[in-house]
Write a protein that holds these residues in place. Structure first.
Motif, PDB file in Angstrom:
ATOM      1  N   ALA A  12      25.063   3.503  24.249  1.00  0.00           N
ATOM      2  CA  ALA A  12      23.886   4.297  23.888  1.00  0.00           C
ATOM      3  C   ALA A  12      24.309   5.657  23.344  1.00  0.00           C
ATOM      4  O   ALA A  12      23.738   6.152  22.368  1.00  0.00           O
ATOM      5  N   ILE A  13      25.332   6.251  23.958  1.00  0.00           N
ATOM      6  CA  ILE A  13      25.822   7.545  23.483  1.00  0.00           C
ATOM      7  C   ILE A  13      26.417   7.409  22.086  1.00  0.00           C
ATOM      8  O   ILE A  13      26.161   8.248  21.210  1.00  0.00           O
ATOM      9  N   MET A  14      27.205   6.362  21.858  1.00  0.00           N
ATOM     10  CA  MET A  14      27.806   6.167  20.530  1.00  0.00           C
ATOM     11  C   MET A  14      26.742   5.949  19.462  1.00  0.00           C
ATOM     12  O   MET A  14      26.803   6.553  18.382  1.00  0.00           O
ATOM     13  N   ILE A  15      25.763   5.117  19.738  1.00  0.00           N
ATOM     14  CA  ILE A  15      24.690   4.861  18.770  1.00  0.00           C
ATOM     15  C   ILE A  15      23.902   6.136  18.515  1.00  0.00           C
ATOM     16  O   ILE A  15      23.556   6.450  17.364  1.00  0.00           O
ATOM     17  N   GLY A  16      23.639   6.897  19.567  1.00  0.00           N
ATOM     18  CA  GLY A  16      22.935   8.160  19.405  1.00  0.00           C
ATOM     19  C   GLY A  16      23.712   9.147  18.546  1.00  0.00           C
ATOM     20  O   GLY A  16      23.147   9.835  17.696  1.00  0.00           O
ATOM     21  N   MET A  17      25.010   9.226  18.748  1.00  0.00           N
ATOM     22  CA  MET A  17      25.837  10.155  17.967  1.00  0.00           C
ATOM     23  C   MET A  17      25.908   9.725  16.499  1.00  0.00           C
ATOM     24  O   MET A  17      25.933  10.575  15.604  1.00  0.00           O
ATOM     25  N   THR A  21      24.669  12.195  13.583  1.00  0.00           N
ATOM     26  CA  THR A  21      25.581  12.511  12.481  1.00  0.00           C
ATOM     27  C   THR A  21      24.977  12.114  11.140  1.00  0.00           C
ATOM     28  O   THR A  21      25.037  12.881  10.170  1.00  0.00           O
ATOM     29  N   GLY A  22      24.393  10.927  11.060  1.00  0.00           N
ATOM     30  CA  GLY A  22      23.779  10.483   9.810  1.00  0.00           C
ATOM     31  C   GLY A  22      22.629  11.360   9.388  1.00  0.00           C
ATOM     32  O   GLY A  22      22.494  11.717   8.208  1.00  0.00           O
ATOM     33  N   THR A  23      21.805  11.746  10.347  1.00  0.00           N
ATOM     34  CA  THR A  23      20.684  12.627  10.036  1.00  0.00           C
ATOM     35  C   THR A  23      21.180  13.995   9.584  1.00  0.00           C
ATOM     36  O   THR A  23      20.653  14.579   8.629  1.00  0.00           O
ATOM     37  N   GLY A  24      22.203  14.500  10.265  1.00  0.00           N
ATOM     38  CA  GLY A  24      22.766  15.801   9.887  1.00  0.00           C
ATOM     39  C   GLY A  24      23.369  15.787   8.497  1.00  0.00           C
ATOM     40  O   GLY A  24      23.165  16.724   7.712  1.00  0.00           O
ATOM     41  N   LEU A  25      24.116  14.736   8.177  1.00  0.00           N
ATOM     42  CA  LEU A  25      24.712  14.645   6.844  1.00  0.00           C
ATOM     43  C   LEU A  25      23.643  14.529   5.761  1.00  0.00           C
ATOM     44  O   LEU A  25      23.768  15.135   4.692  1.00  0.00           O
TER      45      LEU A  25
END
Length: 53
Positions: A12-17, A21-25
């Motif tokens: 869950a943490i990996m998917i959230g990150m 990251t995708g949203t930030g980029l």
């Protein structure tokens, strides 16, 4: 036998990150392009015009 939720927390943490990251980029790309969507497959005229700015 059920899987304890603690075993799924790293996933869950990996998917959230990845999502953060995708949203930030995407936000940075839009911000750098003055709020417009990024352009792909620029032709020679666009590339030449971009270097003049």
């Amino acid at each position: 036998m059920p899987v304890p939720f603690e075993a799924l927390l790293p996933y869950a943490i990996m998917i959230g990150m990845f999502g953060v990251t995708g949203t930030g980029l995407a936000a940075v790309k839009t911000w750098r392009n003055e709020g417009k969507r990024p352009r792909y497959s620029l032709d020679q005229w666009d590339k030449q015009s971009k270097t003049l700015l």
